[in-house]
Scaffold this active site. Sequence first.
Site, PDB file in Angstrom:
ATOM      1  N   LYS A  68     -14.417   1.031  -7.785  1.00 12.71           N
ATOM      2  CA  LYS A  68     -13.583  -0.126  -8.123  1.00 12.71           C
ATOM      3  C   LYS A  68     -13.374  -1.031  -6.902  1.00 12.71           C
ATOM      4  O   LYS A  68     -13.408  -2.263  -7.014  1.00 12.71           O
ATOM      5  CB  LYS A  68     -12.233   0.360  -8.660  1.00 12.71           C
ATOM      6  CG  LYS A  68     -11.173  -0.711  -8.853  1.00 12.71           C
ATOM      7  CD  LYS A  68     -11.318  -1.504 -10.137  1.00 12.71           C
ATOM      8  CE  LYS A  68     -10.186  -2.508 -10.277  1.00 12.71           C
ATOM      9  NZ  LYS A  68     -10.165  -3.186 -11.556  1.00 12.71           N
ATOM     10  N   LYS A 120      -3.498  -8.300  -2.893  1.00  5.76           N
ATOM     11  CA  LYS A 120      -3.361  -6.844  -2.879  1.00  5.76           C
ATOM     12  C   LYS A 120      -4.725  -6.153  -2.741  1.00  5.76           C
ATOM     13  O   LYS A 120      -4.913  -5.320  -1.835  1.00  5.76           O
ATOM     14  CB  LYS A 120      -2.692  -6.407  -4.183  1.00  5.76           C
ATOM     15  CG  LYS A 120      -2.657  -4.907  -4.418  1.00  5.76           C
ATOM     16  CD  LYS A 120      -1.883  -4.535  -5.679  1.00  5.76           C
ATOM     17  CE  LYS A 120      -2.623  -4.820  -6.983  1.00  5.76           C
ATOM     18  NZ  LYS A 120      -3.787  -3.936  -7.222  1.00  5.76           N
TER      19      LYS A 120
END
Lengths: 312, 312
Positions: free
Chosen positions: B179, B247
């Site tokens: 990811k 983030k």
Amino acid sequence: MPPDTSPLPRVAVIGLGSMGFGMASSLRRRGLNVTGCDVSADAVARFVAEGGQGAATPAEAARDCDVVVSVVVNAAQTESILFGEEGVAASLPQGAVVVSSATMDPDIVRRLAARIEAGGWLYLDAPISGGALRAAQGELTILASGSAAAFAKARPALDAMAAKLYELGDQPGQGAAFKMINQLLAGVHIAAASEAIAFAAKQGLDLRRVYEVITASAGNSWMFENRVPHVLDGDYTAKSAVDIFVKDLGIVQDMARSAKFPVPLAAAALQMFLMTAGSGMGRDDDASVARIYARVAGARLPGDDATPESSV
Amino acid sequence: MPPDTSPLPRVAVIGLGSMGFGMASSLRRRGLNVTGCDVSADAVARFVAEGGQGAATPAEAARDCDVVVSVVVNAAQTESILFGEEGVAASLPQGAVVVSSATMDPDIVRRLAARIEAGGWLYLDAPISGGALRAAQGELTILASGSAAAFAKARPALDAMAAKLYELGDQPGQGAAFKMINQLLAGVHIAAASEAIAFAAKQGLDLRRVYEVITASAGNSWMFENRVPHVLDGDYTAKSAVDIFVKDLGIVQDMARSAKFPVPLAAAALQMFLMTAGSGMGRDDDASVARIYARVAGARLPGDDATPESSV
């Protein structure tokens, strides 16, 4: 006066490299009368062996031509073959069109076009993309801009070389500007693909699985999909060389600096291409940027041997 | 002993945001027994109104469950809903599986998984992609890793939520690593698309033409194709917010620094997201990065008004 039978135009192709040779062949296959010219006599001899005509200088090639297609590497070479000694300008008939395909700063394109137009010729700004195979098949993408007269004069040649012709405006420089936007993205995406695949290797991930997942995900790019297989196969034989993006991202950076426009992504990518070229891999495939990341950070890519040396 | 009739598992979904709500609904539509939990009582009430069950705390939601799906924003929230006060660990039956979907540093995933496994539960590392619409349709992509037992226990829930389930290894952390590779590329490509389209605007190019040419060329990326239309329409209503990549690229940078792996492209992209968030656009669409380039360099994008202010 006999009726105008509109014979197919006579075309000179200056620069018989991997792109120019294919373009010259495509023009010839469509029945145009084509003369090829290159600094390499071997390249000219190969074109003649295929049935084309050869010329020793741009001036000789351009004599009696309707269209000159310039397919050299950069702005300096373009200027030289047009205006240098034995250049196109010495012999090109008035009213002929110069179709210029080298990737260049739009400002330089505008200056070259102004000189050509002042000389009584037409100029078509016509950078290309698609690679050598599509050049040979007459299926390039051409990002063109210029006057209606320049388009009209060049059209039979454009039709023979391109599968897709974008008509991007009536001013030379617009085609070049579109091309540079594409090169900015393409260069950043090659560097990003290299950063990502080498980082995946550093983490010990199965790189073929990474390729499978990313090409089906939002992280995909045309360049990731096209270049990462070279890394997976450990094959850095140049399909497109590192030096191309050293040049093209350099043009992007110069344009942007001149416009006072910050390009931090393009600038970071250029540094990676410079590291790669500076390490001796300038003529290797541009996926070699991944090898620099891997060497710096101790990641192992497929085909790496124990002594990380350039393949050139 | 009566025969095992293998009833469909009881599932708790913790986090009913745009992704979690859709995942909970998809699970319920497939006939699973689903309890939803969120810090927002409104979100829980909406899920109950749809026919689901609601719980006030993760501990209450996890009681008697076979599967807990954690769909919160980050590692801190994940740790809190698992091990905090009134957390999942206070009530979850032994042998149940925690399916954790927040995007996190693989090292943190490994630590959380070890704590879960030490407690007598199973852990499936299962970051997701695909967006809210595909979450609601049960058609997410899930990048999963974990033990065979964790996969087996979670499978009915995974089948209900995912169109595409990648099984990427038997260790928690591997899914997270895949990811993060995707997020590295996705974040760089959004920043590059923003840099390119704003640079095109600075040069006065027709931006819809740029979109047409680039999406058909080697400079294309999934993100360019998906995000640039927001710029063309001047619509920065968040489909995915700037703060998400602040983030996620932050995690990439932390991981890379810890591994002594340089990521100059991801680092440059992160700086652009930080500038955008710092200018007050953190909750706007991530294509807002293009607005920062335009403001800095005086380029005009569609929908720009005279006074460049944040839309938040």
